[in-house]
Scaffold this motif. Structure first.
Motif, PDB file in Angstrom:
ATOM      1  N   SER A  50       0.849  -1.185   0.000  1.00  0.00           N
ATOM      2  CA  SER A  50       0.000   0.000   0.000  1.00  0.00           C
ATOM      3  C   SER A  50       0.894   1.248   0.000  1.00  0.00           C
ATOM      4  O   SER A  50       2.045   1.190   0.417  1.00  0.00           O
ATOM      5  CB  SER A  50      -0.914  -0.001   1.219  1.00  0.00           C
ATOM      6  N   PRO A  51       0.354   2.374  -0.454  1.00  0.00           N
ATOM      7  CA  PRO A  51       1.163   3.595  -0.516  1.00  0.00           C
ATOM      8  C   PRO A  51       1.636   4.035   0.870  1.00  0.00           C
ATOM      9  O   PRO A  51       0.926   3.846   1.870  1.00  0.00           O
ATOM     10  CB  PRO A  51       0.211   4.639  -1.103  1.00  0.00           C
ATOM     11  N   LEU A  52       2.820   4.633   0.926  1.00  0.00           N
ATOM     12  CA  LEU A  52       3.330   5.156   2.185  1.00  0.00           C
ATOM     13  C   LEU A  52       2.598   6.434   2.585  1.00  0.00           C
ATOM     14  O   LEU A  52       2.418   6.722   3.761  1.00  0.00           O
ATOM     15  CB  LEU A  52       4.830   5.452   2.067  1.00  0.00           C
ATOM     16  N   PHE A  53       2.178   7.215   1.593  1.00  0.00           N
ATOM     17  CA  PHE A  53       1.497   8.480   1.832  1.00  0.00           C
ATOM     18  C   PHE A  53       0.287   8.555   0.922  1.00  0.00           C
ATOM     19  O   PHE A  53       0.388   8.364  -0.280  1.00  0.00           O
ATOM     20  CB  PHE A  53       2.457   9.638   1.552  1.00  0.00           C
TER      21      PHE A  53
END
Length: 101
Positions: A50-53
């Motif tokens: 999943s995206p970090l941000f």
């Protein structure tokens, strides 16, 4: 007809023509289209990570994407300008050396 008028006409055409196309000028990113295609081809697919941000909204995401593109463009053109200036300085130096001989 001058070059300036031709360039202005091309610019105006590039802005107006997309709105005359069948999709009405809507621009959709490839990410959304890929997500739809993956969900159709493999409904049980789970992303690897999943995206970090995660940006707060689509507008913030677009802003960050645009800033990334602008920074990349600035770096590329800075490098091109640096090497062009270096080449011009070398040519000037060579000219001065040739004049002193």
């Amino acid at each position: 007809m001058s070059k300036t008028l031709i360039l202005w006409a091309l610019l105006i055409a590039l802005v107006i023509v997309p709105f005359l196309l069948p999709n009405g000028g809507r621009y959709e990113g490839s990410d959304g289209q890929a997500e739809v295609a993956i969900s159709q081809l493999a409904p049980d697919y789970q992303p690897w990570f999943s995206p970090l941000f995660e940006p707060a909204s689509g507008e913030v995401e677009s802003l960050l994407f645009t800033l990334q593109g602008c920074l990349g463009t600035a770096v590329i053109f800075y490098i091109l300008g640096f090497f062009r200036g270096k080449k011009a300085a070398q040519a000037e130096q060579d000219k001065r050396h040739a004049d002193h001989r």
